[in-house]
Design a protein around this motif. Structure first.
Motif, short mmCIF file in Angstrom:
data_model
loop_
_atom_site.label_atom_id
_atom_site.label_comp_id
_atom_site.label_asym_id
_atom_site.label_seq_id
_atom_site.Cartn_x
_atom_site.Cartn_y
_atom_site.Cartn_z
N ARG A 131 5.56 117.46 10.89
CA ARG A 131 5.90 117.51 12.31
C ARG A 131 7.24 118.23 12.51
NH1 ARG A 131 2.18 116.65 16.27
NH2 ARG A 131 3.74 115.92 17.69
N ALA A 132 8.19 118.02 11.60
CA ALA A 132 9.49 118.69 11.69
C ALA A 132 9.33 120.20 11.52
CB ALA A 132 10.46 118.13 10.66
N ASP A 133 8.49 120.63 10.56
CA ASP A 133 8.21 122.06 10.38
C ASP A 133 7.58 122.63 11.65
OD1 ASP A 133 9.00 121.99 7.66
OD2 ASP A 133 6.94 121.57 7.00
N ALA A 134 6.62 121.90 12.22
CA ALA A 134 5.93 122.35 13.43
C ALA A 134 6.93 122.50 14.57
CB ALA A 134 4.82 121.38 13.80
N LYS A 135 7.83 121.57 14.73
CA LYS A 135 8.85 121.65 15.79
C LYS A 135 9.70 122.90 15.60
CE LYS A 135 11.78 120.08 19.01
NZ LYS A 135 12.30 121.26 19.64
N GLN A 136 10.10 123.19 14.35
CA GLN A 136 10.91 124.38 14.08
C GLN A 136 10.13 125.65 14.44
OE1 GLN A 136 11.77 125.29 9.97
NE2 GLN A 136 13.45 126.65 10.54
N ILE A 137 8.87 125.73 14.06
CA ILE A 137 8.05 126.91 14.37
C ILE A 137 7.84 127.05 15.87
CG2 ILE A 137 5.72 127.90 14.14
CD1 ILE A 137 7.47 128.41 11.73
N VAL A 138 7.63 125.94 16.57
CA VAL A 138 7.48 125.99 18.03
C VAL A 138 8.77 126.47 18.68
CG1 VAL A 138 7.11 124.58 20.10
CG2 VAL A 138 5.58 124.35 18.14
N SER A 156 4.63 119.97 25.18
CA SER A 156 4.25 119.06 24.09
C SER A 156 3.66 119.84 22.92
CB SER A 156 3.22 118.04 24.58
OG SER A 156 2.04 118.69 25.01
N ILE A 157 3.83 119.26 21.76
CA ILE A 157 3.12 119.72 20.57
C ILE A 157 1.99 118.73 20.40
CG2 ILE A 157 3.26 120.11 18.08
CD1 ILE A 157 6.28 120.69 18.49
N TRP A 206 8.09 128.94 6.42
CA TRP A 206 7.01 129.01 7.38
C TRP A 206 7.20 130.20 8.31
CZ3 TRP A 206 2.79 126.59 6.35
CH2 TRP A 206 2.82 125.41 5.62
N GLN A 207 6.13 130.96 8.47
CA GLN A 207 6.10 132.10 9.37
C GLN A 207 4.88 132.00 10.28
OE1 GLN A 207 6.04 135.26 6.34
NE2 GLN A 207 7.98 135.97 7.23
N ILE A 208 4.97 132.62 11.43
CA ILE A 208 3.84 132.69 12.35
C ILE A 208 2.96 133.86 11.93
CG2 ILE A 208 3.11 133.03 14.74
CD1 ILE A 208 5.88 131.84 15.55
N LYS A 209 1.71 133.54 11.65
CA LYS A 209 0.74 134.57 11.26
C LYS A 209 -0.06 135.05 12.46
CE LYS A 209 -3.08 135.44 8.13
NZ LYS A 209 -3.07 135.75 6.72
#
Length: 177
Positions: free
Chosen positions: A40-47, A112-113, A151-154
């Motif tokens: 969830r922390a990785d997802a928040k950073q990517i968002v 929201s995520i 993590w990168q956005i593909k």
């Protein structure tokens, strides 16, 4: 809105005639994670990075956090830039970078995520700006990879209320109903 049977049939025929998106774009698989899955922390950073790419774009952030095989897909945007529906909006990282440099920043607010998978994130957002100052709402799916060591956005797959966005950009439309 009233749709005639002819219009519905035309839309259905178009959908059958188009190739599936699966044949056009390679989705990220868990093997792309090198054994890791998003937290969830990785997802928040990517968002947060996604929000910055739209609301406060810089080449440095895009270079680092968008994968080399990056693609952006959005029929909502395709309608504004006269791209074919169902195809890529920005088919490469460089095309995306060139477009973002020329676009004004949009005040995207993350609402929201809603989902985090091994490599995918689903989120909802809104933006209120411009001539009409109306709130356009959207959904985005981010596919990610960790091939570069972080993590990168593909792939960005985004859709939103394009008629409100059009009004906010100073455009107009006539409802034929």
């Amino acid at each position: 809105m009233r749709l005639s049977i002819l219009a519905v049939a035309a839309f259905a025929g178009l959908a059958l005639a188009l190739p599936s998106l699966g044949s056009l774009f390679t989705r990220v698989t868990p093997q792309d994670c090198e054994g890791d899955c998003l937290t969830r922390a990785d997802a928040k950073q990517i968002v947060d990075i996604y929000q910055q790419l739209i609301a406060n774009y810089t080449d440095a952030v895009c270079e680092k956090y968008c994968a080399d095989d990056f693609v952006d897909i959005s029929d909502s945007i395709n309608t504004f830039i006269f791209q074919p529906l169902g195809g890529p909006t920005f088919a490469s990282k460089q095309i995306f970078m060139d477009a973002q440099k020329n676009n004004p920043p949009f005040p995207v607010v993350i609402d929201s995520i809603d989902a985090v998978d091994c490599t995918a994130i689903g989120l909802r957002w809104h933006a209120t700006f411009g001539a009409a100052n109306k709130t356009a709402k959207g959904i985005t799916i981010l596919d990610t990879t960790k091939k570069a060591g972080w993590w990168q956005i593909k792939m960005i797959d985004v859709e939103f209320n394009s008629l409100i966005w059009l009004l906010d950009m100073g455009g107009n439309y006539t409802w034929a109903g």
